[in-house]
Enzyme design. Sequence first.
Site, PDB file in Angstrom:
ATOM      1  CD  GLU A   1     -19.661  -4.353 -45.922  1.00 25.40           C
ATOM      2  OE1 GLU A   1     -18.740  -4.789 -46.648  1.00 25.40           O
ATOM      3  OE2 GLU A   1     -19.997  -3.153 -45.909  1.00 25.40           O
TER       4      GLU A   1
ATOM      5  CD  GLU B   1     -15.242   0.058 -49.711  1.00 26.72           C
ATOM      6  OE1 GLU B   1     -16.492   0.118 -49.691  1.00 26.72           O
ATOM      7  OE2 GLU B   1     -14.585  -0.504 -48.813  1.00 26.72           O
TER       8      GLU B   1
ATOM      9  N   GLY C   1     -11.217   1.000 -43.605  1.00 29.58           N
ATOM     10  CA  GLY C   1     -10.394   1.018 -44.806  1.00 29.58           C
ATOM     11  C   GLY C   1     -10.956   1.964 -45.853  1.00 29.58           C
TER      12      GLY C   1
ATOM     13  CG  ASN D   1     -19.656   7.499 -48.768  1.00 27.63           C
ATOM     14  OD1 ASN D   1     -20.293   7.116 -47.799  1.00 27.63           O
ATOM     15  ND2 ASN D   1     -18.364   7.799 -48.704  1.00 27.63           N
TER      16      ASN D   1
HETATM   17  N1  BES Z   1     -19.013  -0.373 -45.745  1.00 27.37           N
HETATM   18  C1  BES Z   1     -17.692  -0.635 -45.315  1.00 27.37           C
HETATM   19  C2  BES Z   1     -17.078   0.492 -44.558  1.00 27.37           C
HETATM   20  C3  BES Z   1     -17.616   0.692 -43.163  1.00 27.37           C
HETATM   21  C4  BES Z   1     -17.516  -0.288 -42.245  1.00 27.37           C
HETATM   22  C5  BES Z   1     -18.159   1.861 -42.765  1.00 27.37           C
HETATM   23  C6  BES Z   1     -17.992  -0.088 -40.961  1.00 27.37           C
HETATM   24  C7  BES Z   1     -18.636   2.055 -41.499  1.00 27.37           C
HETATM   25  C8  BES Z   1     -18.548   1.084 -40.588  1.00 27.37           C
HETATM   26  C9  BES Z   1     -16.769  -0.920 -46.508  1.00 27.37           C
HETATM   27  O1  BES Z   1     -17.417  -1.385 -47.630  1.00 27.37           O
HETATM   28  C10 BES Z   1     -15.848  -2.016 -46.071  1.00 27.37           C
HETATM   29  O2  BES Z   1     -16.295  -3.084 -45.849  1.00 27.37           O
HETATM   30  N2  BES Z   1     -14.562  -1.710 -45.946  1.00 27.37           N
HETATM   31  C11 BES Z   1     -13.566  -2.620 -45.453  1.00 27.37           C
HETATM   32  C12 BES Z   1     -12.584  -3.012 -46.510  1.00 27.37           C
HETATM   33  C13 BES Z   1     -13.057  -4.118 -47.392  1.00 27.37           C
HETATM   34  C14 BES Z   1     -12.024  -4.430 -48.447  1.00 27.37           C
HETATM   35  C15 BES Z   1     -13.406  -5.383 -46.649  1.00 27.37           C
HETATM   36  C16 BES Z   1     -12.820  -1.888 -44.376  1.00 27.37           C
HETATM   37  O3  BES Z   1     -13.008  -0.665 -44.269  1.00 27.37           O
HETATM   38  O4  BES Z   1     -12.070  -2.508 -43.644  1.00 27.37           O
HETATM   39 ZN    ZN Z   2     -17.905  -3.389 -47.602  1.00 30.78          ZN
END
Ligand code: BES
Ligand code: ZN
Length: 849
Positions: A325, A303, A266, A270
């Site tokens: 997370e 984020e 999603g 960074n």
């Molecule tokens: N850090 C993650 C993105 C990520 C996840 C990068 C796995 C590489 C590998 C980001 O903070 C995240 O958790 N994004 C979620 C959305 C969030 C609202 C739960 C996502 O991308 O689904």
């Molecule tokens: Zn996250």
Amino acid sequence: MRTEQPQTIRLTDYRQPDYLIDETHLTFELFEDHALVHSRLLMRVNGGQGALPPLVLHGQELTLQSLAFDEQPLAVGDYQVDAHSLTVQPLTKSFELVITTRIEPQNNTALEGLYKSGGMFCTQCEAEGFRKITYYLDRPDVMSRFTTTVMADRGAYPVLLSNGNLIASGEHEGGRHWATWEDPFPKPAYLFALVAGDLYRIDDSFTTMSGREVELRIYVEPENREQCAHAMDSLKRAMRWDEQMYGREYDLDIFMVVAVNDFNMGAMENKGLNIFNSSCVLAHPNTATDMAFQRVESVVAHEYFHNWSGNRVTCRDWFQLSLKEGFTVFRDSEFSADMNSRTVKRIEDVSFLRANQFAEDAGPMAHPVRPESYMEISNFYTLTIYEKGAEVVRMLHTLLGAEGFRKGSDLYFERHDGQAVTCDDFICAMEDTNGVDLTQFKRWYSQAGTPQLEIEGHYDAATSSFHLHCRQSCPPTPGQTQKLPFVIPLRMALLDANGQELPLYLAGQTQSLGTETVLAVTEAEQVFVFEQVSAAPLPSLLRGFSAPVKLAYPYSRDDRVFLAQHVDQRLLKVYRGVLADSSLDPAMVAEILRLPSEAYLIELAQQADVEAIHKVREWVRRELASALADSFRAVFQRLEEAGGSYSASAEAMARRSLRNTVLGYLMLTDSSDTLLACVRQFVEADNMTDRQAALIALVQSPHEQEKQAALEEFAQRWSAYPLVMDQWFSIQASNPLPGGLERVQALMTHPAFNIRNPNKVRALIGAFANHNLVNFHRTDGAGYRFLADRIIELNQLNPQIASRMLTPLTHWRRFDTQRQALMKTELARIMACEALSDDVYEVVSKSLN
Ligand code: BES
Ligand code: ZN
């Protein structure tokens, strides 16, 4: 079949890094057919007396062009390179290492490392993508200060971005230009980002609580510039909320968000340069539904919140992933609850957890919130890490109270600012501020599986007491056969015959606990005795879903007979009452009208009969529709009158939610008026929420002509909007009517479909396998075969997406023996492929075990 197994990485093998990197100076020369990455690292040995250990840098799919130690070029015999690493022997405790690697972003279809999305260069480094850019200590406990120079053609890439502040820029001969960015905060490589492209910029600003001015920028492809206002507003609300709720202020002078079309996840946090899947930034009422608006709000917030819970305080190793997370999901869900309806948000989150995370916990990939081992870390960005992890943080909040929790989080941020830490450190901060011992609570981090909580109530009239007998257990999960009792916060109340809450007196305590309390169930069997209860009460248990457990409250035989005979009439009565009461929150009413999802009903069953579940659920929907048709029509009318023209307010969203839920029911009745109303809504809607709801109702209806006309009109009108076309794919892929697989196969050849784009894969293949269960689980196994073919194809292109698409096949144990066999056949066929990625190998091999 692949010959050698990927390595298993274990938490117990964790060791501090041998070397540290104080400064990282990167220069990227970007070209159409390759990129050169020059890296200058200022390094030193990490403590340690005696002989200097070899330096082993991570690196994958790199062409090493040159390597120098303290300005001395190394010859080929001075270092070793293999598929995963570069090894050299340092001769001094601190040194400068200069490395040039060559990579090919234009051929990077895995979308990890540096790649091209459309005409844009961008990066995705979490978890281990930085090693596909240059040789490095690519682990989160190595934090370094980064300076980054980006060089590219000025015409094609006028915008050059990286983390931190812009400190210099200039021109080169031949139409090229450069920009240098400096990030003053030490960070692990997974938070590195770079973007180069022809992007439109939306500007805004935010004044922090200490009065600092922060520039806010959203970068998008020029055609999307009208779709950024909601993301920008959400960002400012999130910044304010984190100040007010956690006392956390933003730290750089600039915060940038970039939207890209090709993205595995999603969005990504960074430092100072968040990169987003365009689906999580762009939102305009004409093209995005209310649900999409809420998704944008929560992802932007998530984020942003990582700037503290993830970046300033990061993870020591990837086993601690839930530290950032789980905590951040808890933070973003509380933010969304504060911005919208708290109850509706909680119901949505809990329904999602129970249908999906519970299934994960019951399957072959079950793992604790803090896993003990993995082969490929990308496979561990799971619902358990995210959603169960957030529930674990929520339980702490419940047990410690809002104030105790806040004191704990303050200490955590202050104590560990600038560090890479563990889940234990988080708990320890909570313990130290609150003077509690959370040793037993920590089993939530180490034990997998969904606990079962069985509760029985007994009223004793002679002593006016009510006994609550609690028994907890947890089923075995891979590698864990025996479980110890959890600490289960049980929020509860006792209700009298009129539904009034009674004052609670626990045996031995003279003071009332008020009318609602949180009991801590800590033993395998435990009894709570309530006194001064004058008549048999009805217990209200696990209020607000105070723990991620399966609750069983056995009804008496009489209760069951009563329920079996009367449930229909009683349910209808409740629904009629709810529908007639215009003082209720319409979003809440819509939630009440929603039946449990097929996925949840499958999760509840020991052995699920997919067809029966679908048929019965549809039958109930039809029965409700015809029995309540008058009420539904009245509500549809009432909400239309109240509607007026489009508004993005919470009230308007709630009204649309109820009205469209009701439309879905009405379309199940055989009424030509409703069909007309639905077609009219499709044609005349002034927003995508209403238009899409009408389209879904038409697509799932038997009215072939209207359906085809609507689908065609929609595709014509929105062909230039990839995110709207994703919706169009997904609506058709989810259609449960017979022939689903054939329709999906035909759509694979539609010009708007592209298997290299993860959003398209999710919209068509993902929607089919996860939301069209009757068609996916066809008894001839054609649905499984189709999915396996796509996974084999994706395995070559994008292993992370391939692996995610596997989930529905891993749940084979839930189905009848015939389906089990068919599903396993497909898993075995995938397993037999040459060149299986680590990602796919891990999930398939564990599923077949
Ligand atoms: N850090 C993650 C993105 C990520 C996840 C990068 C796995 C590489 C590998 C980001 O903070 C995240 O958790 N994004 C979620 C959305 C969030 C609202 C739960 C996502 O991308 O689904
Ligand atoms: Zn996250």
